[in-house]
Design a protein around this motif. Structure first.
Motif, PDB file in Angstrom:
ATOM      1  N   ARG A 179       0.815  -1.215   0.000  1.00  0.00           N
ATOM      2  CA  ARG A 179       0.000   0.000   0.000  1.00  0.00           C
ATOM      3  C   ARG A 179       0.855   1.274   0.000  1.00  0.00           C
ATOM      4  N   SER A 180       2.015   1.220   0.637  1.00  0.00           N
ATOM      5  CA  SER A 180       2.873   2.408   0.698  1.00  0.00           C
ATOM      6  C   SER A 180       3.900   2.355  -0.433  1.00  0.00           C
ATOM      7  N   GLY A 181       4.670   3.427  -0.570  1.00  0.00           N
ATOM      8  CA  GLY A 181       5.682   3.469  -1.616  1.00  0.00           C
ATOM      9  C   GLY A 181       5.222   4.286  -2.805  1.00  0.00           C
ATOM     10  N   ASN A 182       6.150   4.517  -3.711  1.00  0.00           N
ATOM     11  CA  ASN A 182       5.873   5.351  -4.878  1.00  0.00           C
ATOM     12  C   ASN A 182       5.098   4.589  -5.942  1.00  0.00           C
ATOM     13  N   ASP A 183       4.300   5.334  -6.686  1.00  0.00           N
ATOM     14  CA  ASP A 183       3.551   4.758  -7.803  1.00  0.00           C
ATOM     15  C   ASP A 183       4.316   4.935  -9.106  1.00  0.00           C
ATOM     16  N   GLY A 184       4.111   3.969 -10.016  1.00  0.00           N
ATOM     17  CA  GLY A 184       4.626   4.129 -11.369  1.00  0.00           C
ATOM     18  C   GLY A 184       3.721   5.064 -12.166  1.00  0.00           C
ATOM     19  N   LYS A 185       4.000   5.183 -13.445  1.00  0.00           N
ATOM     20  CA  LYS A 185       3.208   6.030 -14.342  1.00  0.00           C
ATOM     21  C   LYS A 185       2.029   5.211 -14.889  1.00  0.00           C
ATOM     22  N   LEU A 186       0.843   5.802 -14.844  1.00  0.00           N
ATOM     23  CA  LEU A 186      -0.364   5.141 -15.332  1.00  0.00           C
ATOM     24  C   LEU A 186      -0.676   5.625 -16.748  1.00  0.00           C
ATOM     25  N   ILE A 187      -0.782   4.687 -17.672  1.00  0.00           N
ATOM     26  CA  ILE A 187      -1.047   5.006 -19.074  1.00  0.00           C
ATOM     27  C   ILE A 187      -2.359   4.341 -19.478  1.00  0.00           C
ATOM     28  N   LEU A 188      -3.297   5.144 -19.925  1.00  0.00           N
ATOM     29  CA  LEU A 188      -4.600   4.625 -20.351  1.00  0.00           C
ATOM     30  C   LEU A 188      -4.610   4.422 -21.862  1.00  0.00           C
ATOM     31  N   VAL A 189      -5.082   3.260 -22.294  1.00  0.00           N
ATOM     32  CA  VAL A 189      -5.312   2.994 -23.709  1.00  0.00           C
ATOM     33  C   VAL A 189      -6.814   2.972 -23.955  1.00  0.00           C
ATOM     34  N   THR A 190      -7.255   3.806 -24.871  1.00  0.00           N
ATOM     35  CA  THR A 190      -8.668   3.870 -25.232  1.00  0.00           C
ATOM     36  C   THR A 190      -8.753   3.891 -26.757  1.00  0.00           C
ATOM     37  N   ALA A 191      -9.914   4.157 -27.332  1.00  0.00           N
ATOM     38  CA  ALA A 191     -10.049   4.026 -28.780  1.00  0.00           C
ATOM     39  C   ALA A 191     -11.146   4.937 -29.314  1.00  0.00           C
ATOM     40  N   ILE A 192     -11.191   5.021 -30.630  1.00  0.00           N
ATOM     41  CA  ILE A 192     -12.307   5.675 -31.304  1.00  0.00           C
ATOM     42  C   ILE A 192     -13.539   4.785 -31.156  1.00  0.00           C
ATOM     43  N   ASN A 193     -14.698   5.258 -31.617  1.00  0.00           N
ATOM     44  CA  ASN A 193     -15.894   4.416 -31.556  1.00  0.00           C
ATOM     45  C   ASN A 193     -15.672   3.145 -32.365  1.00  0.00           C
ATOM     46  N   PRO A 194     -16.020   1.984 -31.816  1.00  0.00           N
ATOM     47  CA  PRO A 194     -15.768   0.732 -32.519  1.00  0.00           C
ATOM     48  C   PRO A 194     -16.568   0.619 -33.811  1.00  0.00           C
ATOM     49  N   THR A 195     -15.960  -0.026 -34.787  1.00  0.00           N
ATOM     50  CA  THR A 195     -16.610  -0.303 -36.067  1.00  0.00           C
ATOM     51  C   THR A 195     -16.424  -1.783 -36.393  1.00  0.00           C
ATOM     52  N   PRO A 196     -17.180  -2.316 -37.336  1.00  0.00           N
ATOM     53  CA  PRO A 196     -16.961  -3.710 -37.745  1.00  0.00           C
ATOM     54  C   PRO A 196     -15.576  -3.946 -38.350  1.00  0.00           C
ATOM     55  N   ALA A 197     -14.858  -2.861 -38.685  1.00  0.00           N
ATOM     56  CA  ALA A 197     -13.508  -2.997 -39.246  1.00  0.00           C
ATOM     57  C   ALA A 197     -12.492  -3.388 -38.187  1.00  0.00           C
ATOM     58  N   GLY A 198     -12.804  -3.155 -36.926  1.00  0.00           N
ATOM     59  CA  GLY A 198     -11.889  -3.502 -35.839  1.00  0.00           C
ATOM     60  C   GLY A 198     -10.908  -2.392 -35.525  1.00  0.00           C
ATOM     61  N   GLU A 199     -10.637  -2.205 -34.227  1.00  0.00           N
ATOM     62  CA  GLU A 199      -9.709  -1.154 -33.794  1.00  0.00           C
ATOM     63  C   GLU A 199      -8.489  -1.737 -33.078  1.00  0.00           C
ATOM     64  N   GLY A 200      -8.690  -2.692 -32.197  1.00  0.00           N
ATOM     65  CA  GLY A 200      -7.553  -3.342 -31.546  1.00  0.00           C
ATOM     66  C   GLY A 200      -7.073  -2.652 -30.290  1.00  0.00           C
ATOM     67  N   LYS A 201      -7.999  -2.296 -29.403  1.00  0.00           N
ATOM     68  CA  LYS A 201      -7.616  -1.588 -28.171  1.00  0.00           C
ATOM     69  C   LYS A 201      -6.817  -2.495 -27.232  1.00  0.00           C
ATOM     70  N   THR A 202      -7.332  -3.698 -26.969  1.00  0.00           N
ATOM     71  CA  THR A 202      -6.601  -4.613 -26.090  1.00  0.00           C
ATOM     72  C   THR A 202      -5.296  -5.050 -26.738  1.00  0.00           C
ATOM     73  N   THR A 203      -5.317  -5.286 -28.033  1.00  0.00           N
ATOM     74  CA  THR A 203      -4.095  -5.656 -28.756  1.00  0.00           C
ATOM     75  C   THR A 203      -3.030  -4.574 -28.593  1.00  0.00           C
ATOM     76  N   THR A 204      -3.438  -3.317 -28.698  1.00  0.00           N
ATOM     77  CA  THR A 204      -2.497  -2.207 -28.542  1.00  0.00           C
ATOM     78  C   THR A 204      -2.026  -2.100 -27.102  1.00  0.00           C
ATOM     79  N   THR A 205      -2.911  -2.318 -26.139  1.00  0.00           N
ATOM     80  CA  THR A 205      -2.528  -2.302 -24.732  1.00  0.00           C
ATOM     81  C   THR A 205      -1.409  -3.309 -24.469  1.00  0.00           C
ATOM     82  N   VAL A 206      -1.610  -4.538 -24.955  1.00  0.00           N
ATOM     83  CA  VAL A 206      -0.613  -5.590 -24.750  1.00  0.00           C
ATOM     84  C   VAL A 206       0.666  -5.272 -25.531  1.00  0.00           C
ATOM     85  N   GLY A 207       0.504  -4.823 -26.781  1.00  0.00           N
ATOM     86  CA  GLY A 207       1.670  -4.488 -27.596  1.00  0.00           C
ATOM     87  C   GLY A 207       2.505  -3.379 -26.988  1.00  0.00           C
TER      88      GLY A 207
END
Length: 558
Positions: free
Chosen positions: A51-79
């Motif tokens: 619970r104590s100690g310093n925090d790392g940097k938090l980076i949020l991955v989000t996306a444009i509105n999804p389309t049937p073409a696919g965006e790959g938000k989780t894929t980009t998060t992992v990549g």
């Protein structure tokens, strides 16, 4: 050129024992509860010790509105997580768990894709460590205890017409949206109208994702309003004496799940998806623990930034005291062309004009995200059909919006393809440019909070809510719930409530059909347009193609 399917790539993964992944984070073997050789839960004792100690940097991955073409938000998060580790940073990924509903419906799983996946893919997309089953059981235990309480004399004087607690199941099943329970005579109880939601829309899911520890979990469960008495006063879960047993069922589910990427980097997979009807974020326990264990934590928020990122900022960060250092907004050339009016069948042909016509959707998301005071970089999730001219058009547009767009080829090449993105994101996060703040204060009236999101994020002209809804919001304010944030339930496919209205529409209205108080989770749900909290299966569900092959391996998951 032919490419392997996600499941084929995942099956070839050279996984390390989960104890070795834990060592990379400094988690002793005694603090790992193994589920087989390749996944484990992290003990509550270890989490409490961090619970104590310093925090790392938090980076949020989000996306444009999804389309049937696919965006790959989780894929980009992992990549991106793999890319940060590849350039020498200590990074880990925090993503959400997969619901069986979309796995057997049309959306597929939630483990990434190509060479940017979290494994074991099959288990993650099916039963995993049983968290969603535990949530379903705890939720429906409360349902059973409410009906049982009424059957055995109704000591709490519950008005059966005002039981607010529905049942849940982790499956798309439109037949359960509206049902009548307790038919069949006196011995079966008192008939009443009810219904089912999908498990990820359960308040129990939201509570598990937002609770700080097991004690906070039980308190929040006790705070759930399950019904109203004949005098209109609320009946809480603790009045039914269900909170203790529900906590027991959820005690193991509260512990984050540790797995690994294809490149053997650590990942927490914990919490619910579906930011169109829930808040759709990785659990607070997983994210806050990860920030103590790694220098960079890459997490995601569901669907487009108008839903997932807005809720991440206004609900999760507000409640947990988190502040992102950078936001990565995922877009694809293909999705820009679909927003520009091109049919899915015609996306393979170069069409720079269509890319340019579809870019306003991306531009609005950039503007919205910047309004939270966080720097934004666009990740262009690369497809092999993208042409240089199309990519340049997208990048030029992003520069005009005061941001930058970096092409990332993690799907095809893993961390080698995401190196440029990782370097730039680390630079932005390290620069300390963020000055994060939610877009509305706690003390703003509930209806004004809904209007603020509708006008500032969706660019609507107005919110349409009948007098019954306005009166309900005012009543909750009088009861002491006016400080809560709002969780908008809305189609993920458009800024508006019309799923067919792509691009960056203006001049539309946001009709609020219903409002629900999630007193335990700590937010108000505003259900807008035609969105359903129990999805249905498509005409041809993915379940029709999922089977075991002759070697006993699962086929058809994606």
């Amino acid at each position: 050129m032919t490419y392997k399917s996600d499941i084929e790539i995942a099956r070839e993964a050279k996984m390390q024992p989960i104890q070795e992944i834990g060592k990379k984070l400094g988690i002793p073997e005694k603090d790992l509860l193994p589920f087989g050789h390749d996944k484990a839960k992290v003990s509550a004792e270890f989490i409490a010790s961090k619970r104590s100690g310093n925090d790392g940097k938090l980076i949020l991955v989000t996306a444009i509105n999804p389309t049937p073409a696919g965006e790959g938000k989780t894929t980009t998060t992992v990549g991106l997580g793999d890319g940060l580790n590849a350039i020498g940073k200590k990074a880990m990924v925090c993503i959400r768990e997969a619901s069986l509903g979309p796995c057997f419906g049309m959306k597929g799983g939630a483990a990434g894709g190509g060479y940017a996946q979290v494994v074991p893919m099959e288990e993650m997309n099916l039963h995993f460590t049983g968290d969603f089953h535990a949530i379903t059981s705890a939720h429906n235990l409360l349902s059973a205890m409410i009906d049982n309480h009424i059957y055995w004399g109704n000591e709490q004087d519950i008005d059966q017409r005002r039981v607010a607690w529905r049942r849940v199941v982790d499956m798309n099943d439109r037949a359960l949206r509206d049902i009548v329970t307790s038919l069949g005579g006196v011995s079966n109880g008192f008939p009443r109208q009810s219904g089912f939601d999908i498990t990820v829309a359960s308040e129990v899911m939201a509570i598990l994702c937002l609770a700080l520890d097991i004690n906070d979990l039980q308190k929040r469960l006790g705070d759930i309003i399950v019904a109203y008495r004949r005098d209109r006063s609320p009946v809480y879960c603790r009045d039914i004496k269900a909170d203790g047993a529900m906590t027991v069922l959820l005690s193991q589910a509260m512990q984050p799940n540790l797995v690994q990427t294809l490149e053997n980097n650590p990942a927490f997979v914990h919490g619910g998806p579906f930011a169109n009807i829930a808040h759709g974020c990785n659990s607070v326990v997983a994210t806050t623990t990860a920030l103590k264990l790694a220098d960079y934590v890459v997490t995601e928020a569901g669907f487009g930034a108008d839903l997932g990122a807005e809720k991440f900022m206004n609900i999760k960060c507000r409640k947990a005291g988190l502040a992102p250092s950078a936001v990565v907004l995922v877009a694809t050339v293909r999705a820009m062309k679909m927003n520009g009016g091109i049919a899915k069948a015609d996306l393979g042909a170069e069409n720079v004009a269509a890319v340019q016509a579809g870019c306003p959707n991306l531009g609005r998301h950039i503007e919205n995200l910047k309004s939270f005071g966080v720097p934004v970089v666009v990740a262009v999730n690369h497809f092999v059909t993208d042409t240089d001219a199309e990519i340049k058009a997208l990048q030029d547009y992003v520069v005009e919006q005061g941001s930058e767009a970096i092409v990332s080829k993690h799907w095809e090449h893993g961390s080698k393809g995401s190196e440029a993105l990782a370097i730039r994101v680390a630079e932005i996060a390290d620069a300390g440019l963020a000055n994060f703040a939610p877009i509305y204060p706690d003390e703003m009236p509930l209806l004004e909070k809904i209007e603020t999101i509708a006008k500032r994020i969706y660019r609507a002209d107005e919110v349409i809510a009948d007098q019954k809804i306005v009166a309900q919001l005012k009543q909750w304010e009088e009861q002491g719930y006016g400080h809560l944030p709002v969780c908008m339930a809305k189609t993920q496919y458009s800024f508006s409530t019309d799923p067919n209205l792509r691009g960056a529409p203006t001049g539309h209205s946001v009709p609020v059909r219903e409002v629900r108080l999630s007193a335990g989770a700590g937010f108000i749900v505003a259900i807008c347009g035609e969105i359903m909290t129990m999805p249905g299966l498509p005409r041809v569900p993915s379940a029709e193609s999922i089977m075991l092959n002759d070697e006993g391996q699962i086929e058809g998951l994606f």
